[in-house]
Design a protein around this motif. Structure first.
Motif, PDB file in Angstrom:
ATOM      1  N   TYR A 403     -23.511   0.326   6.022  1.00 56.45           N
ATOM      2  CA  TYR A 403     -22.804  -0.197   7.196  1.00 56.45           C
ATOM      3  C   TYR A 403     -21.301  -0.046   7.029  1.00 56.45           C
ATOM      4  O   TYR A 403     -20.592   0.387   7.959  1.00 56.45           O
ATOM      5  N   PHE A 404     -20.778  -0.390   5.851  1.00 53.39           N
ATOM      6  CA  PHE A 404     -19.331  -0.301   5.647  1.00 53.39           C
ATOM      7  C   PHE A 404     -18.875   1.136   5.377  1.00 53.39           C
ATOM      8  O   PHE A 404     -17.723   1.484   5.689  1.00 53.39           O
ATOM      9  N   MET A 405     -19.750   1.964   4.819  1.00 55.07           N
ATOM     10  CA  MET A 405     -19.370   3.358   4.613  1.00 55.07           C
ATOM     11  C   MET A 405     -19.235   4.099   5.940  1.00 55.07           C
ATOM     12  O   MET A 405     -18.430   5.032   6.071  1.00 55.07           O
ATOM     13  N   TYR A 406     -20.017   3.694   6.924  1.00 52.32           N
ATOM     14  CA  TYR A 406     -19.960   4.307   8.263  1.00 52.32           C
ATOM     15  C   TYR A 406     -19.534   3.249   9.282  1.00 52.32           C
ATOM     16  O   TYR A 406     -20.167   3.062  10.324  1.00 52.32           O
ATOM     17  N   PHE A 407     -18.429   2.522   8.943  1.00 55.76           N
ATOM     18  CA  PHE A 407     -18.052   1.354   9.739  1.00 55.76           C
ATOM     19  C   PHE A 407     -17.701   1.725  11.174  1.00 55.76           C
ATOM     20  O   PHE A 407     -17.985   0.965  12.107  1.00 55.76           O
ATOM     21  N   ASP A 408     -17.076   2.843  11.402  1.00 54.46           N
ATOM     22  CA  ASP A 408     -16.643   3.233  12.747  1.00 54.46           C
ATOM     23  C   ASP A 408     -17.634   4.164  13.441  1.00 54.46           C
ATOM     24  O   ASP A 408     -17.306   4.719  14.499  1.00 54.46           O
TER      25      ASP A 408
END
Length: 898
Positions: A403-408
């Motif tokens: 989730y945070f690695m692909y936050f955007d």
């Protein structure tokens, strides 16, 4: 005393001594004095902890006990503190000498009492050793199966039981091997390949030798095998990172071979210890390298190979501890390292490795459920929490990383959630046919639902996603309460956490304040707490962790509500209006919850929510104050603030359920609320005004003879601390103490001071009943009387004779010092004569303590700082009154002591 407590106390005393001595040599003398004071008080407390049960035993066997007063000890400490403050080294030495003398006398009496009790017990046929064993039974240890005990228990057994010397020896040897390899890499003249081959051969010989000893000495053989395998892992790493092994694939082949040997030996010998030793060294091996740090991809790839070996082991043997250690090391060490060393360019490779690790742990949890299907299900319980972590933690943590690695990139986030949901749907279908693992299968079903419900909020734009998290969390929490689903309740808590963290991100990123987002978050937080406490069946489902979460929610919701109201109300009275609205809202919620018969599950969140309200009220007071006077900008602000303070006090006191168990919190909150409201009564004299309502409440509590519970509010240490703070601070800092001054005592400030002292004495009597040390009570009584009465005299002298007030010059003023001497001697005379008539030995001792202070004052100040005539009058007057006391007020006999 329990051995563990004794060790902790000894460590505490050693820390105080070390810090104090170190601070002295570093010229931080204030810290040294504080450490010395803490050391003195700690030693007295520890000796008192020994004396109390000894005296209790003596009273039970009706053995005569001579009570030892600790008042001289406290007076000696005060003498030393005064010497430190005045920079008089001789006085500091005198105080320390007196304290040591009285302390040794206390220990001597305690030792005599203990010996007498032992002699008495021996005479009547009791063995002191038997009594001690009966009072303190020795703990028993049982050998548990590694599959049924927790990770902490297993580690305690393996580390602290068995042969500790052997374990320490292996640890030291492994460290020596690491140092040897580093030294060989940097200094030895032989070729590096030859050195590493030599170490590897020796490691293989040690492993083989240990295997040959297995039938004779199992523990020693396993230790040697673990040492040899650990050395092979370390040697392999040193060879690869020093380019002795030319490429990664060859290094991986050697590593797989070494791991295969470890697996075979562990399985053949049924030894989880061997696998544990080898794997732990394998996990830590990358951090022993002298050449360079591994990249995040290399480390996670390496950990993936180790975790595959763990999966193979646990596929064949139910060694749950290996699963737990693998999970913890991978998440904490591997995840932390990837977070610190990872780069955007490595995102795709890291994502694949996260998926690989997740697949390993998903298989481990599934295999765990299969092994449970063959076991006795009646004995199965998901304890400790690490068992649940293997099922829920691995996918959730993996998804958080993605989730945070692909936050955007919301499509990737939603797609990952959908994939996880499909995986757990398949696992649920595969496991639900086995009735023995119904709990596991339900966990898979819950995980499938968890990942499904994550998708809608993810797809919402910006702050709308936060609103989606909050609303969805509220709906799921309500569903959990009605369906009595603990998993759904924790899912809702997770959604609320995500909503709160995401709101902080958007608050920083967005150019305007997102009011709609925070209103939805605030309302949902309040709603979930009210819903959870609305029914008895709901309250029974709330665990301690849920209650703590609700406390944090209430703290956050109240803070958000205050900020939102300040943002919404554009008026000159916005501060007080916001305070009134928040206070009224809490009053409404409190009455609603009391109607629902909510108890602790509501009281604790309510108290936590009132904390930011009190802070906000204090900010308003500071905003309205000017040069020590509170200037209310309008009657509305003044009245509204007073009403809000009374509402807050009512909220702390209603219901009175917490009086017996949580009186500290209730007392602190209620008295602070009353004090804030009281500031509106006489705003031009804040130090006097602040205690009017607390004094009225104290008088009301005193009159409630049939409602002694209210007196418990004044038995709290917090109320005592607030009273002492006012008595010290008000006399020194009050700038309006002379307003309305008519004559001594007959003026507002003196009357309030006397009323505070009377209340303080009543509080000390209650504190004495609740277990406060008699010596401390005596010292506080004497010092408070001298402090307040001396200031009454100081104010009178300042008004009529113009003497210094709150200045250092007053210590050199002859009139002030003469007045102090006569005042203190008069107080001693009145207390000692009253005690002699009423046979009150304790009161007589208090008067005698005042005489001791008078004598010290005569010697320390009057001889050196006071003029000739005043000095003569001081000594003659004090001596004359002491002579009268000796004649008409002798000490009451001990048998009449009360």
């Amino acid at each position: 005393m329990h051995k563990g407590q004794s060790e902790i106390r000894m460590i505490w005393l050693m820390v105080l001594i070390i810090v104090g001595v170190g601070a002295w040599f570093l010229d931080v003398h204030l810290l040294t004095y504080l450490c010395a004071l803490a050391l003195v008080m700690s030693v007295m407390h520890y000796v008192d902890a020994i004396q109390t049960p000894t005296v209790k035993i003596a009273e039970e066997i009706r053995f005569p006990v001579q009570e030892t007063s600790k008042v001289p000890l406290y007076l000696a400490v005060i003498v030393a503190l005064v010497g430190v403050a005045m920079a008089w080294t001789w006085m500091v030495g005198t105080g320390i000498t007196l304290w040591i003398f009285f302390f040794l006398r206390w220990l001597r009496r305690l030792e005599y009492l203990f010996n007498q009790i032992q002699t008495h017990l021996s005479q009547v046929g009791f063995s002191p050793d038997a009594v001690i064993k009966n009072q303190f039974p020795q703990p028993t240890f049982t050998q548990n199966n590694t599959s049924s005990v927790g990770l902490t228990d297993q580690l305690n057994q393996w580390i602290f039981q068995g042969n500790p010397v052997l374990k320490v020896a292996i640890l030291v040897l492994v460290m020596g091997v690491v140092l040897l390899l580093r030294f060989a890499t940097e200094h030895w003249q032989l070729s590096l390949a030859f050195k590493l081959i030599l170490v590897a051969v020796m490691s293989g010989i040690v492993t083989a030798f240990g295997y040959s000893l297995y039938s004779k000495n199992r523990s020693f053989a396993l230790a040697l095998e673990g040492l040899g395998l650990a050395t092979l892992f370390l040697t392999l790493f040193f060879a690869y990172y020093n380019a002795v092994i030319p490429n990664l694939w060859m290094a991986a082949l050697y590593f797989i071979g070494t791991m295969a040997v470890t697996l075979l030996l562990s399985l053949k010998q049924q030894s989880v210890e061997l696998a544990l030793m080898a794997l732990m060294v394998a996990y830590l091996a990358p951090f022993t390298l002298p050449v360079r740090n591994a990249t995040a991809v290399e480390l996670l790839g390496y950990y993936a190979v180790i975790n595959i070996a763990v999966a193979i082991l646990n596929t064949l043997r139910p060694w749950k501890i290996l699963n737990q250690i693998a999970f913890l090391v991978t998440v904490c060490v591997g995840g932390g390292y990837a977070f610190y060393q990872g780069d955007v360019s490595q995102r795709n490779a890291l994502s694949l490795l996260i998926v690989l690790h997740t697949a390993i742990f998903v298989w481990l949890s599934f295999r765990f459920s299969q092994l449970l299907a063959k076991a006795d299900v009646e004995q199965f319980k998901l304890k400790p929490a690490l068992d649940l972590a293997l099922i829920f933690g691995a996918p959730m943590i993996a998804y958080i990383f993605i989730y945070f690695m692909y936050f955007d990139e919301k499509i990737w986030q939603a797609g990952a959630s959908l994939v996880f949901a499909l995986v757990y749907a398949l696992l649920y279908q595969a496991s639900k046919h086995h009735h023995a693992v119904s709990l596991i299968s339900q966990s898979y079903f819950s995980l499938m639902l968890i990942f499904l419900v994550l998708i809608p909020p993810i797809l919402l734009p910006e702050q709308w996603s936060v609103m989606g998290w909050a609303v969805e969390g509220l709906l799921i929490f309500t569903y959990a309460l009605y369906r009595k689903s603990g998993i759904s309740r924790y899912l809702a808590m997770g959604l609320f956490i995500v909503a709160g963290l995401s709101s902080i991100y958007y608050w920083v990123e967005l150019s305007v304040f997102p009011r709609g987002m925070y209103w939805s978050l605030c309302v949902s937080y309040f709603a979930v707490i009210l819903m959870a406490n609305s029914r008895e069946s709901f309250r029974k489902q709330l665990s301690n962790s849920t209650l703590i979460f609700h406390c944090v929610q209430m703290l956050s919701a109240t803070t958000m509500l205050i900020v939102l109201l300040l943002n919404e109300i554009d008026h000159s009275h916005q501060f007080v209006m916001s305070l009134l609205i928040v206070s009224g809202w809490f009053l409404l919620m409190n009455e609603l919850m009391l109607a629902c018969k909510a108890t602790w599950s509501w009281i604790w969140p309510k108290w936590m929510g009132l904390i930011p309200v009190l802070v906000f009220a204090l900010i308003i007071v500071l905003d309205q104050s000017q040069q020590g006077v509170i200037v209310w900008s309008s009657p509305f602000n003044r009245i509204g603030f007073a009403v809000s303070g009374l509402i807050l006090a009512l909220l702390w006191l209603r219901p009175a359920l917490g009086l017996r168990s949580e009186k500290e919190w209730m007392s602190l909150g209620a008295l602070l609320s009353l004090a804030l409201s009281s500031l509106t009564l006489v705003p031009n004299m804040p130090y006097m005004s602040v205690v009017i309502l607390p004094l009225m409440f104290c008088a009301w509590c005193y009159r409630q003879k049939n409602h002694s519970d209210w007196a418990m509010l004044w038995q709290s240490r917090s109320s005592l601390g607030l009273m002492i703070f006012w008595m010290i601070g008000s006399q020194i800092l009050a700038q309006q103490a002379f307003q309305g001054y008519f004559m001594p005592v007959l003026n507002p400030f003196d009357l309030v001071s006397i009323a505070m002292w009377i209340s303080f004495i009543w509080m000390l009597s209650l504190q004495l009943k609740s277990g406060l040390d008699r010596g401390i009570v005596a010292v506080l009584t004497v010092l408070s009387l001298l402090w307040l009465s001396s200031y009454i005299v100081l104010r009178a002298l300042h008004v009529y004779l113009g003497t210094p007030f709150n200045e250092l010059a007053l210590w050199r003023d002859s009139t002030v010092q003469l007045s102090f001497t006569l005042l203190w001697v008069s107080l001693a005379f009145m207390s000692m004569s009253l005690a002699s008539r009423k046979k009150l030995r304790s009161v007589w001792i208090l008067g005698g303590s005042i005489l001791v202070i008078v004598t010290l004052k005569l010697v320390l100040f009057d001889l050196s700082h006071v003029g000739t005539l005043s000095r003569v009058i001081s000594f003659l007057g004090a001596g004359f009154v002491m002579l009268i006391i000796a004649y008409i007020a002798p000490m009451p006999e001990s048998e009449n002591m009360t």
